[in-house]
Structures are given as C-alpha cells and as structure tokens.
Motif scaffolding. Structure first.
Motif, mmCIF file in Angstrom:
data_model
loop_
_atom_site.group_PDB
_atom_site.id
_atom_site.type_symbol
_atom_site.label_atom_id
_atom_site.label_comp_id
_atom_site.label_asym_id
_atom_site.label_seq_id
_atom_site.Cartn_x
_atom_site.Cartn_y
_atom_site.Cartn_z
ATOM 1 N N LYS A 400 0.821 -1.214 0.000
ATOM 2 C CA LYS A 400 0.000 0.000 0.000
ATOM 3 C C LYS A 400 0.852 1.260 0.000
ATOM 4 N N GLY A 401 2.160 1.085 -0.108
ATOM 5 C CA GLY A 401 3.023 2.257 -0.248
ATOM 6 C C GLY A 401 3.451 2.875 1.073
ATOM 7 N N CYS A 402 3.066 2.268 2.213
ATOM 8 C CA CYS A 402 3.464 2.835 3.509
ATOM 9 C C CYS A 402 4.991 2.882 3.614
ATOM 10 N N LEU A 403 5.632 1.793 3.159
ATOM 11 C CA LEU A 403 7.080 1.677 3.300
ATOM 12 C C LEU A 403 7.817 2.760 2.499
ATOM 13 N N ASN A 404 7.162 3.269 1.429
ATOM 14 C CA ASN A 404 7.807 4.315 0.637
ATOM 15 C C ASN A 404 8.007 5.586 1.453
ATOM 16 N N CYS A 405 7.185 5.779 2.465
ATOM 17 C CA CYS A 405 7.262 6.998 3.271
ATOM 18 C C CYS A 405 7.818 6.744 4.664
ATOM 19 N N HIS A 406 7.644 5.522 5.176
ATOM 20 C CA HIS A 406 7.998 5.245 6.572
ATOM 21 C C HIS A 406 9.158 4.271 6.665
ATOM 22 N N MET A 407 10.036 4.545 7.613
ATOM 23 C CA MET A 407 11.211 3.707 7.842
ATOM 24 C C MET A 407 10.888 2.675 8.925
ATOM 25 N N GLY A 416 7.733 10.234 6.033
ATOM 26 C CA GLY A 416 7.002 10.277 7.300
ATOM 27 C C GLY A 416 7.898 9.835 8.446
ATOM 28 N N PRO A 417 7.367 9.795 9.670
ATOM 29 C CA PRO A 417 8.178 9.401 10.826
ATOM 30 C C PRO A 417 8.579 7.922 10.787
ATOM 31 N N ASP A 418 9.698 7.613 11.442
ATOM 32 C CA ASP A 418 10.180 6.246 11.593
ATOM 33 C C ASP A 418 9.179 5.485 12.466
ATOM 34 N N ASN A 424 4.955 1.080 20.775
ATOM 35 C CA ASN A 424 5.080 1.630 22.124
ATOM 36 C C ASN A 424 4.314 2.932 22.273
ATOM 37 N N LYS A 425 4.057 3.571 21.152
ATOM 38 C CA LYS A 425 3.589 4.950 21.221
ATOM 39 C C LYS A 425 2.085 5.061 21.008
ATOM 40 N N LEU A 426 1.560 4.344 19.997
ATOM 41 C CA LEU A 426 0.159 4.519 19.618
ATOM 42 C C LEU A 426 -0.656 3.274 19.945
ATOM 43 N N LEU A 433 -7.642 5.079 13.408
ATOM 44 C CA LEU A 433 -8.149 6.418 13.122
ATOM 45 C C LEU A 433 -7.205 7.155 12.168
ATOM 46 N N LEU A 434 -5.927 7.083 12.516
ATOM 47 C CA LEU A 434 -4.937 7.826 11.735
ATOM 48 C C LEU A 434 -4.832 7.278 10.304
ATOM 49 N N ILE A 435 -4.780 5.958 10.187
ATOM 50 C CA ILE A 435 -4.611 5.361 8.845
ATOM 51 C C ILE A 435 -5.856 5.616 7.997
ATOM 52 N N SER A 436 -7.053 5.566 8.641
ATOM 53 C CA SER A 436 -8.279 5.804 7.874
ATOM 54 C C SER A 436 -8.358 7.235 7.382
ATOM 55 N N ALA A 439 -3.237 12.180 7.424
ATOM 56 C CA ALA A 439 -2.738 13.303 8.212
ATOM 57 C C ALA A 439 -2.110 14.285 7.239
ATOM 58 N N THR A 440 -1.539 15.356 7.759
ATOM 59 C CA THR A 440 -0.818 16.261 6.879
ATOM 60 C C THR A 440 0.227 15.438 6.127
ATOM 61 N N ASN A 441 0.210 15.493 4.849
ATOM 62 C CA ASN A 441 1.204 14.783 4.031
ATOM 63 C C ASN A 441 1.087 13.263 4.089
ATOM 64 N N MET A 442 0.038 12.754 4.656
ATOM 65 C CA MET A 442 -0.165 11.303 4.573
ATOM 66 C C MET A 442 -1.563 11.036 4.024
ATOM 67 N N PRO A 443 -1.656 10.165 2.991
ATOM 68 C CA PRO A 443 -2.963 9.912 2.385
ATOM 69 C C PRO A 443 -3.915 9.221 3.354
ATOM 70 N N ALA A 444 -5.221 9.401 3.159
ATOM 71 C CA ALA A 444 -6.238 8.683 3.934
ATOM 72 C C ALA A 444 -6.496 7.350 3.249
ATOM 73 N N TYR A 445 -6.518 6.269 4.046
ATOM 74 C CA TYR A 445 -6.624 4.943 3.448
ATOM 75 C C TYR A 445 -7.991 4.298 3.644
ATOM 76 N N ALA A 446 -8.929 5.034 4.255
ATOM 77 C CA ALA A 446 -10.214 4.423 4.591
ATOM 78 C C ALA A 446 -10.813 3.665 3.408
#
Ligand code: HEC
Length: 472
Positions: A400-407, A416-418, A424-426, A433-436, A439-446
């Motif tokens: 889905k292209g997540c890896l193209n932006c995230h490490m 995007g952020p690593d 541990n964080k979310l 919620l976030l993936i659906s 966010a700024t500069n991240m596509p909505a995947y709903a």
C-alpha cells in the motif's frame, strides 16, 4: 560491368531527383571559418533525437498502451526480449542527453548572441523545440506506468487544476478525463508517439532550413556589432573572403562530438541499465508526491518546497513568463554586441539559471519531500513472522506504499516518521483512526483497505515495539 550499372543508376537517380547534387551542395556550402567546439551542440541534439526515434520505434513494437498491460509489457521488454533492457536504457539516457544538449545549444546561442538579426526565427523555432522536448520527457515518463508514473500524472493534473481560470481544463487535458485511467495512458501515448514527434520533425526541418538560409553565425568578435542594415552584406563578404566548406572543415567537430555522446549513452545504458520499474500502478493511492526523472525533478522540487498557496500561481505563471521572455528575447535585442565578454549580464543570467536549477535539483534529490520508490522489501528478521496477521500486515505495509514513506529498522522512505517502535507509542484505536483519515502529508486509506486488511496492518504496527517477541 558492375561499375557501369552503378554509374547508370547514379546518373538516372541524379537526373530524376537531383538528390546527390542537392546534398553535395548543402554539405559544401561555405560557412565562416574559425567555427569552434562551441558549435557542436545543435547537431548533437539532432543526433540524440535520432537515437530516440530508433530506440522508441523498437520499444513501440512491444509496448501496449493500455492501463492493464503497459506495466506487464515493460517487464516483458526488460526481461524477456533480446536487448530489450538495453533499448529501454538507450531511450532513457538518450532522453537525458537530448535535454542536456538542447540546454547547452540554447545557452551557447544566447551567450554568443547568435539569435540576433537575421536569425530571430531560428531562435523562435528553437524555443518551440525546447518545449516539445520537455513534453516528450514528461509524457515518456508516464508511459513507464508504474506507481511513480501514475502519481506523477495525478500530481501534475492536481497542480494544474489550481491554475486560475484554465485549471479544470488543463487538468482534464493532462488526464484525458477526471481521474488517472486507461484513457490517460492511451492519449499520452498518442501525444508521445505521434503528435509531438511529428511536430519535432516538422520544426527540425524548418530550423535547419533557416540555418541554411541565414548561414551559421560567425564567431563573435568583441566590438563588432550587428547592424541590421549592413549585417547581411558584411556576412556575405566575409564568407567570400575566408569561408570554408561546411563538410569537412566545420562538420568534423560535430561528428567527433556526436560520436563521443553516442558512446557515452551506450556505456551508461550498458553499465546502469534501464530505469527501474517501481511497484505496479495503484491509481487509488494518489495523494503522495511523485519523484520524476532528473530533468523535471527540480521543477517538482520547487513546487514541493514553495509555501502552500503560492505554488498554484507559480506553477502556472512561471512557465508562461519564462516562455514569454524566451519568445520576446530576439525582439527586445536583435542588434548590437554579440560577444559574451561585452554582455556580462548575459553570462550572469546563464550562470544564475544553471545554479538555480542545480540547487533545486539537489534539494529534490536530498530532501524527503517525496516518497522513496526504490525501497528494499522488509526482510523476515525485521518482520519477525513468516505467516499470520503480522506477516500479512507487513506485506500490506509494502503493497500500500506505507514503506515508501515510513522507515522500519532502516528499511523504507523518510517522508514520514520512523515507525520502528510505533507500537510503544500509539494504541491500536489511534492507529486505525490515523490510517483511515490520513494526516498532513499522509494519504487517507479508509477507502483502500478492507477491515481485515486494516486489522492485519495494525497487528504489524502494534508488533513494532522495542521488546516485541514473536508469539510462540
Ligand atoms: C506519502 C507518504 C506517506 C504514506 C504513503 C503513508 N504515510 Fe503514514 N505518515 C506520513 C507522514 C508525513 C506522517 C506524519 C503525520 C503528519 O504529518 O501529521 C505519517 C504518520 C503516520 C503514523 C503516525 C506516526 C507517529 O509517530 O505518530 C502512522 C502510524 C502511519 N503514518 C502509518 C502509515 C501506514 C500504515 C501507511 C500505509 C497504509 C502510511 N502511514 C502511509 C506519510 C505517509
């Protein structure tokens, strides 16, 4: 006997067509002596264009311009035909060479004032040819029809849509419809293979005719000014006094330079191969920024780095203003000094343009404004599972292209952020919620994930923890 047949054929052809004396006449037409290496870029551009014609025809023999098959035919061309990968590489480096040579040719003509009287129309046809070359580069890249290409088309259309007044029309023109789809590809194919090449042939013909009509400009001499009243007579006189035949006195440099260029293109093609095909296209993921080939990279970088709100205007008005300046140039100054040493502003201007394009190109290469389309897949040790939801989630993360932006643990893009320790964080709910919603500069995947896929993706992300152990 054989010799007689040849001679007879030659005489008959010459009598009926006049071709041989015509070519001989052109080849031997007098040109100013003292032509230097500066003059080779025009013929090198033509040579690069011919490489594009030959390699392009070879590619078109196999390529199928349909959204379902284009990607597969390119894979087939690259891996399953003799020399297919090499021909693709030739076409790619040939395009780069053509853009470089057009740029060098233009800079030289501008710096040496060769666009001045009576060669205004040479310049104008040249400006059109520059525009055609860039359209060829842009459309060609989209014919590659991988994810990057599809995103390039989508983003270009989105940007164009912001143009005042004509935005909607421009966007529809680029995509041949409201969204990227089958007709986008087949129409851009027609533009790339029939329309623009036909225009290029016609205008190259006109351009060369004008070169013959006005002659090659003499090397500029500081202090010798162009006066439209006397220029033609002076040019004729100097040709009579010390003109040399174009072939071979001036043309040998063109030959040598073109040969070196062709050799460089072939070597690059052999060593580096064709541009990599990214993931197959997924037109549903169009909210990201693409990474175009280098000669358009700087422009996309400018658009990405400009503050929000301005870039719509910039994207429309910058090319219009640049184009208008190029067209007006020979009318603003068609006489006077030609030598660059007497026109320091011309040198400063060319230097400024080169530095600016170079700086933005570098910014485009270095910055993280765009997803990285050449990421390596996640190895099993990093995923930590060879089946089950975590494994499926990791697969989706790539697909889905997540890896193209995230490490993840050093694999992936930096847009995007690593996410190596995102578990541990979310919480799972916050992730969904976030993936659906994006966010700024991240596509909505709903709309692009089934509930099961979302669960798997979140399982994978939840497992990204500093002390996570694969379930036994
Ligand atoms: C075009 C690039 C891009 C793509 C593709 C993308 N993201 Fe993001 N993602 C970002 C950016 C940028 C952020 C930072 C959010 C912001 O800017 O507010 C982010 C934030 C996140 C966060 C929150 C990180 C944190 O530290 O709070 C998660 C989780 C996430 N993305 C998961 C995903 C998943 C899963 C996918 C694939 C389905 C995905 N992303 C695809 C760019 C992207």
């Amino acid at each position: 006997m054989l010799k007689r047949i040849f001679e007879k054929t030659y005489q008959w052809l010459e009598d009926r067509t006049g071709l041989f004396s015509f070519i001989g006449h052109m080849a031997r037409h007098p040109v100013p002596s003292g032509a230097r290496w500066w003059y080779v870029f025009g013929s090198a551009t033509l040579c690069a264009f011919l490489i594009q014609v030959v390699s392009g025809i070879a590619l078109a023999l196999y390529y199928i311009p349909s959204a379902d098959e284009a990607y597969a035919t390119l894979k087939y061309i690259t891996h399953d035909t003799a020399f297919g990968g090499f021909v693709r590489a030739l076409h790619y480096y040939g395009a780069s060479a053509m853009v470089l040579m057009v740029g060098a040719h233009m800079a030289q003509v501008f710096l040496q004032g060769s666009y001045k009287f009576p060669r205004e129309m040479n310049w104008l046809t040249g400006v059109l040819l520059l525009g055609f070359t860039l359209v060829m580069g842009f459309t060609g890249q989209i014919l590659r029809w991988d994810q990057n290409a599809v995103w390039t088309a989508a983003v270009a259309a989105k940007q164009a849509a912001r143009a005042p007044f004509i935005g909607g029309w421009l966007s529809t023109l680029i995509l041949s419809g409201p969204t990227v789809g089958g007709s986008t590809l087949s129409r851009l194919f027609v533009v790339h293979v029939f329309l623009i090449p036909a225009l290029v042939f016609a205008f190259v013909g006109l351009h060369l005719m004008l070169v013959l009509r006005h002659g090659i400009s003499e090397p500029p001499i500081p202090g010798r000014k162009v006066d439209p009243k006397t220029y033609r007579r002076e040019y004729e006189d100097s040709l009579k006094k010390d003109g040399v035949p174009f072939w071979p006195d001036a043309a040998w440099r063109d030959m040598v330079f073109a040969a070196v260029m062709v050799l460089a293109i072939v070597l690059l093609a052999i060593v580096f191969g064709p541009p990599e095909l990214g993931h197959p296209p997924d037109p549903s993921l169009i909210d990201a920024n693409p990474r175009p080939d280098w000669y358009l990279m700087w422009y996309f970088a400018v658009l990405a780095l400009l503050p929000h709100g301005i870039e719509g205007f910039f994207m429309v008005f910058a090319p219009i203003i640049a184009g208008a300046l190029l067209i007006l140039l020979p009318f603003i100054s068609n006489h006077g000094e030609r030598s660059p040493s007497r026109r320091p502003w011309a040198m400063a201007f060319v230097l400024m343009v080169v530095v600016m394009i170079g700086a933005f190109w570098w910014a485009g290469v270095k910055s993280n404004w765009s997803p990285n389309f050449n990421v390596k897949p996640l190895p099993v040790e990093v995923v930590g599972a060879a089946n089950g939801p975590v494994f499926e989630g990791a697969r989706l993360f790539e697909l889905k292209g997540c890896l193209n932006c995230h490490m993840i643990k050093g694999y992936g893009g930096k847009r995007g952020p690593d996410l190596s320790e995102i578990g541990n964080k979310l919480s799972a709910d916050r992730m969904i919620l976030l993936i659906s919603n994006g966010a700024t500069n991240m596509p909505a995947y709903a709309a692009n994930l089934t509930p099961k896929e979302m669960d798997e993706l979140v399982s994978f992300l939840q497992s990204r923890q500093s002390d996570w152990e694969p379930p036994k």
